[in-house]
Scaffold this motif. Structure first.
Motif, PDB file in Angstrom:
ATOM      1  N   TYR A  18       0.809  -1.220   0.000  1.00 45.92           N
ATOM      2  CA  TYR A  18       0.000   0.000   0.000  1.00 45.92           C
ATOM      3  C   TYR A  18       0.842   1.271   0.000  1.00 45.92           C
ATOM      4  N   ASP A  19       2.117   1.167  -0.310  1.00 49.08           N
ATOM      5  CA  ASP A  19       3.011   2.313  -0.211  1.00 49.08           C
ATOM      6  C   ASP A  19       3.443   2.829  -1.575  1.00 49.08           C
ATOM      7  N   VAL A  20       3.695   4.143  -1.643  1.00 48.39           N
ATOM      8  CA  VAL A  20       4.473   4.672  -2.752  1.00 48.39           C
ATOM      9  C   VAL A  20       5.882   4.113  -2.585  1.00 48.39           C
ATOM     10  N   PRO A  21       6.524   3.627  -3.649  1.00 48.05           N
ATOM     11  CA  PRO A  21       7.864   3.052  -3.504  1.00 48.05           C
ATOM     12  C   PRO A  21       8.814   3.984  -2.762  1.00 48.05           C
ATOM     13  N   LYS A  57      19.613   8.242 -18.413  1.00 47.99           N
ATOM     14  CA  LYS A  57      19.388   9.458 -17.633  1.00 47.99           C
ATOM     15  C   LYS A  57      17.891   9.760 -17.626  1.00 47.99           C
ATOM     16  N   VAL A  58      17.322   9.886 -16.424  1.00 48.47           N
ATOM     17  CA  VAL A  58      15.862   9.998 -16.289  1.00 48.47           C
ATOM     18  C   VAL A  58      15.509  11.138 -15.342  1.00 48.47           C
ATOM     19  N   ILE A  59      14.479  11.897 -15.728  1.00 53.28           N
ATOM     20  CA  ILE A  59      13.834  12.842 -14.826  1.00 53.28           C
ATOM     21  C   ILE A  59      12.539  12.202 -14.344  1.00 53.28           C
ATOM     22  N   VAL A  60      12.344  12.124 -13.040  1.00 55.31           N
ATOM     23  CA  VAL A  60      11.113  11.566 -12.480  1.00 55.31           C
ATOM     24  C   VAL A  60      10.210  12.722 -12.051  1.00 55.31           C
ATOM     25  N   SER A  61       8.966  12.701 -12.538  1.00 50.92           N
ATOM     26  CA  SER A  61       7.996  13.727 -12.172  1.00 50.92           C
ATOM     27  C   SER A  61       6.892  13.122 -11.319  1.00 50.92           C
ATOM     28  N   THR A  62       6.655  13.732 -10.168  1.00 47.01           N
ATOM     29  CA  THR A  62       5.570  13.303  -9.286  1.00 47.01           C
ATOM     30  C   THR A  62       4.508  14.386  -9.156  1.00 47.01           C
ATOM     31  N   ASP A  63       4.649  15.464  -9.913  1.00 45.24           N
ATOM     32  CA  ASP A  63       3.736  16.593  -9.847  1.00 45.24           C
ATOM     33  C   ASP A  63       2.538  16.356 -10.778  1.00 45.24           C
ATOM     34  N   PRO A  64       1.291  16.346 -10.256  1.00 49.27           N
ATOM     35  CA  PRO A  64       0.124  16.041 -11.097  1.00 49.27           C
ATOM     36  C   PRO A  64      -0.027  16.968 -12.298  1.00 49.27           C
ATOM     37  N   VAL A  66       2.200   8.292  -7.268  1.00 45.72           N
ATOM     38  CA  VAL A  66       2.224   9.339  -6.245  1.00 45.72           C
ATOM     39  C   VAL A  66       0.879  10.051  -6.158  1.00 45.72           C
ATOM     40  N   VAL A  67       0.341  10.447  -7.307  1.00 47.28           N
ATOM     41  CA  VAL A  67      -0.947  11.149  -7.288  1.00 47.28           C
ATOM     42  C   VAL A  67      -2.059  10.229  -6.802  1.00 47.28           C
ATOM     43  N   HIS A  68      -1.953   8.933  -7.057  1.00 44.07           N
ATOM     44  CA  HIS A  68      -2.973   7.993  -6.579  1.00 44.07           C
ATOM     45  C   HIS A  68      -2.965   7.857  -5.064  1.00 44.07           C
ATOM     46  N   PHE A  69      -1.863   8.231  -4.426  1.00 49.81           N
ATOM     47  CA  PHE A  69      -1.756   8.138  -2.970  1.00 49.81           C
ATOM     48  C   PHE A  69      -1.681   9.506  -2.302  1.00 49.81           C
ATOM     49  N   THR A  70      -2.093  10.564  -3.002  1.00 48.51           N
ATOM     50  CA  THR A  70      -2.012  11.918  -2.468  1.00 48.51           C
ATOM     51  C   THR A  70      -3.249  12.264  -1.646  1.00 48.51           C
ATOM     52  N   PRO A  71      -3.078  12.649  -0.370  1.00 47.38           N
ATOM     53  CA  PRO A  71      -4.247  12.971   0.480  1.00 47.38           C
ATOM     54  C   PRO A  71      -5.078  14.119  -0.071  1.00 47.38           C
ATOM     55  N   GLU A  72      -4.455  15.058  -0.791  1.00 49.49           N
ATOM     56  CA  GLU A  72      -5.200  16.182  -1.355  1.00 49.49           C
ATOM     57  C   GLU A  72      -6.196  15.718  -2.427  1.00 49.49           C
ATOM     58  N   LYS A  73      -5.896  14.589  -3.070  1.00 48.67           N
ATOM     59  CA  LYS A  73      -6.768  14.066  -4.121  1.00 48.67           C
ATOM     60  C   LYS A  73      -7.696  12.962  -3.608  1.00 48.67           C
ATOM     61  N   TYR A  74      -7.181  12.174  -2.659  1.00 55.69           N
ATOM     62  CA  TYR A  74      -7.943  11.033  -2.147  1.00 55.69           C
ATOM     63  C   TYR A  74      -7.882  11.026  -0.618  1.00 55.69           C
ATOM     64  N   ALA A 106     -12.935   7.031 -17.312  1.00 58.73           N
ATOM     65  CA  ALA A 106     -12.035   7.973 -17.983  1.00 58.73           C
ATOM     66  C   ALA A 106     -10.844   8.275 -17.097  1.00 58.73           C
ATOM     67  N   GLY A 107      -9.736   8.661 -17.730  1.00 54.85           N
ATOM     68  CA  GLY A 107      -8.562   9.090 -16.986  1.00 54.85           C
ATOM     69  C   GLY A 107      -8.653  10.579 -16.664  1.00 54.85           C
ATOM     70  N   SER A 108      -7.804  11.041 -15.762  1.00 58.11           N
ATOM     71  CA  SER A 108      -7.788  12.457 -15.377  1.00 58.11           C
ATOM     72  C   SER A 108      -6.428  12.776 -14.773  1.00 58.11           C
ATOM     73  N   LYS A 109      -6.252  14.027 -14.319  1.00 54.38           N
ATOM     74  CA  LYS A 109      -4.998  14.424 -13.683  1.00 54.38           C
ATOM     75  C   LYS A 109      -4.732  13.608 -12.421  1.00 54.38           C
ATOM     76  N   SER A 110      -5.804  13.164 -11.776  1.00 57.72           N
ATOM     77  CA  SER A 110      -5.635  12.444 -10.510  1.00 57.72           C
ATOM     78  C   SER A 110      -5.883  10.945 -10.628  1.00 57.72           C
ATOM     79  N   PHE A 111      -6.144  10.455 -11.849  1.00 59.53           N
ATOM     80  CA  PHE A 111      -6.373   9.016 -12.041  1.00 59.53           C
ATOM     81  C   PHE A 111      -5.745   8.577 -13.354  1.00 59.53           C
ATOM     82  N   MET A 112      -4.606   7.891 -13.257  1.00 57.17           N
ATOM     83  CA  MET A 112      -3.830   7.512 -14.438  1.00 57.17           C
ATOM     84  C   MET A 112      -3.565   6.014 -14.486  1.00 57.17           C
TER      85      MET A 112
END
Length: 466
Positions: free
Chosen positions: A55-58, A80-87, A375-383, A401-407
């Motif tokens: 149940y955790d974000v890695p 080389k990778v940029i990781v984005s967690t910003d919705p 990350v967005v799936h486990f964000t308290p502001e969204k869920y 449907a998908g959305s900014k908070s459901f991917m």
């Protein structure tokens, strides 16, 4: 002589130090976020692949978010990778296909192929998507696929019950593979000498492994599994092409597409498309069903509400309880779809969605970007209470449907073409599981997972007909 040796040694140390420094501090012209590149060549791949709670974000993500913020740089699988967690950033990346075209780490392309569905762009991507929707679009689901999904699900669940104790992941994978192989290429593993699913298992076991291509490694086994599976598919394609025998499957459609004048499709892409479709349905849906069983068992109130919904469907039938699930019944399964959405939200089966930066924006061109949807799936502001399994949070909301908070099924133009088929399979599975069988988890489900792998020790249930 010893002085010369010391000088040479000093030069080697300086050279190695410079190598480490340039690796850890890549040039970015002010357009790279903070982060760590890990060790040369290896990067931070092993940290990314480490186990974590169900149940955790890695921790790989959370630790770096705490240290560097919502965007950070790293090195995964030699890239080389940029990781984005910003919705908001994630949504923009998935919408802007020209600035952020789809791409993957080099080792992944080596496994999956450089040309085809995963890396297609613009017109070719639209063509492939329409081709896939010809197979799994809503009209075909209703007219042709629902009957087969219903029959296959009932047959396999009956087989599970005859065994008494069954590995859910193994059983779900076999059930889905059995059905979809027949729809794609009329392949029956019980009759064919070459066991296609065994090759896919070898392929999956090494898909998310360190890209060390030497005999005996998981990566090498993955490449060999892919090679053998592709050979089976290619043999079927060539036999179908030569025989002209019509089997009423997707392969018929592909052969016809290849033979069209000025077609986008050629034989190599046709064979690769079949492989990728089998991979997609075999692994992702079977993992989702495994978690579905786990979550229902852990939440008796959810199980009770599901049973109420599906027994209501049985009572509403005029011809008793023996009918197959109809399309109207499937569309009426509102709570079941809420359960499915909540399952895939928590599952985060795909660890990240990769894109490549084609020009300097806020990120330097040439780097890969990984959209970390978990990350967005486990964000308290969204869920609210995001780690809780709560299907009722979807009440009154859009379920398809998908959305900014459901991917869970991707986003933008790359929204999963097979999402409707996956939901259909899960809903039909739920219907027969809760109305026909009594069951309980007796082993596994301890909440340990890795990217792309759930319950490595197996989730076993005891299942009996009511």
């Amino acid at each position: 002589m010893w002085k010369i040796a010391l000088v040479l040694l000093a030069l080697v140390v300086v050279r190695i130090t410079h190598w480490f420094y340039t690796w850890a501090n890549p040039k970015g012209n002010g357009k790279l976020p903070p982060g760590s590149m890990g060790l040369p060549i290896i990067g931070e791949t092993f940290q990314f692949l480490s186990q974590h709670g169900l149940y955790d974000v890695p921790p790989f993500i959370t630790k770096r978010m705490a240290r560097y913020g919502p965007l950070f740089r790293t090195n995964l699988f030699g890239q080389k990778v940029i990781v984005s967690t910003d919705p908001e950033v994630n949504y923009k990346i998935l919408q802007e296909n020209k600035t952020f075209p789809v791409s993957y780490p080099e080792s992944f392309l080596q496994i999956m192929g450089r040309n085809g569905m995963l890396t297609s762009h613009e017109n070719f991507h639209k063509y492939l998507r329409n081709l896939i929707l010809h197979l799994v679009g809503p009209e075909n689901l209703r007219a042709k696929l629902l009957h087969g999904v219903d029959q296959t699900t009932r047959r396999h669940l009956h087989s599970w019950a005859s065994c008494g104790i069954y590995d859910v992941k193994e059983g779900a994978a076999l059930m889905i593979f059995d059905y979809f192989c027949k729809k794609l290429i009329s392949y029956d593993e019980t009759q064919d000498v070459e066991k296609l699913r065994e090759y896919f298992k070898d392929f999956m076991d090494g898909l998310l492994s360190f890209p060390l291509n030497i005999p005996g490694t998981a990566f090498d086994a993955c490449l060999q599994g892919r090679k053998e599976a592709t050979k089976v598919i290619e043999d079927i394609y060539q036999e179908r092409k030569a025989s002209k025998i019509y089997c009423d499957d997707f392969m018929d459609h592909l052969v016809a597409e290849v033979e069209k004048e000025d077609s986008f499709m050629d034989e190599t892409n046709a064979i690769n498309l079949v492989f990728l479709l089998l991979f997609a349905v075999y692994e992702t849906t079977s993992q989702a069903i495994t978690l579905l069983v786990k979550y229902i068992f852990d939440n008796p109130d959810v199980s009770a509400e599901l049973t109420k919904e599906h027994e209501g469907i049985l009572r509403s039938r005029k011809n008793g309880n023996k009918s197959e699930v109809t399309w109207e019944e499937y569309k009426s399964m509102t709570f079941s779809h809420m359960v499915i959405n909540e399952t895939v939200r928590l599952a985060n089966i795909v660890p990240g969605l990769f894109r490549k930066v084609s020009k300097d924006v806020q990120i330097k061109a040439g780097w890969l970007v990984m959209v970390a949807s978990s990350v967005v799936h486990f964000t308290p502001e969204k869920y609210e209470d995001p780690l809780a399994f709560n299907p009722w949070r979807w009440e009154g909301k859009e379920l398809h449907a998908g959305s900014k908070s459901f991917m869970a099924f991707g986003g933008g133009t790359r929204l999963c073409a097979g999402a409707d088929l996956a939901k259909l399979q899960m809903a039909v599975f739920l219907h027969y599981l809760v109305t026909t069988y009594s069951w309980s988890i007796i082993k596994g489900g301890d909440g340990v997972r890795k990217p792309g792998l759930i319950f490595p020790n197996g989730l076993h249930i005891q299942i009996l007909e009511k």
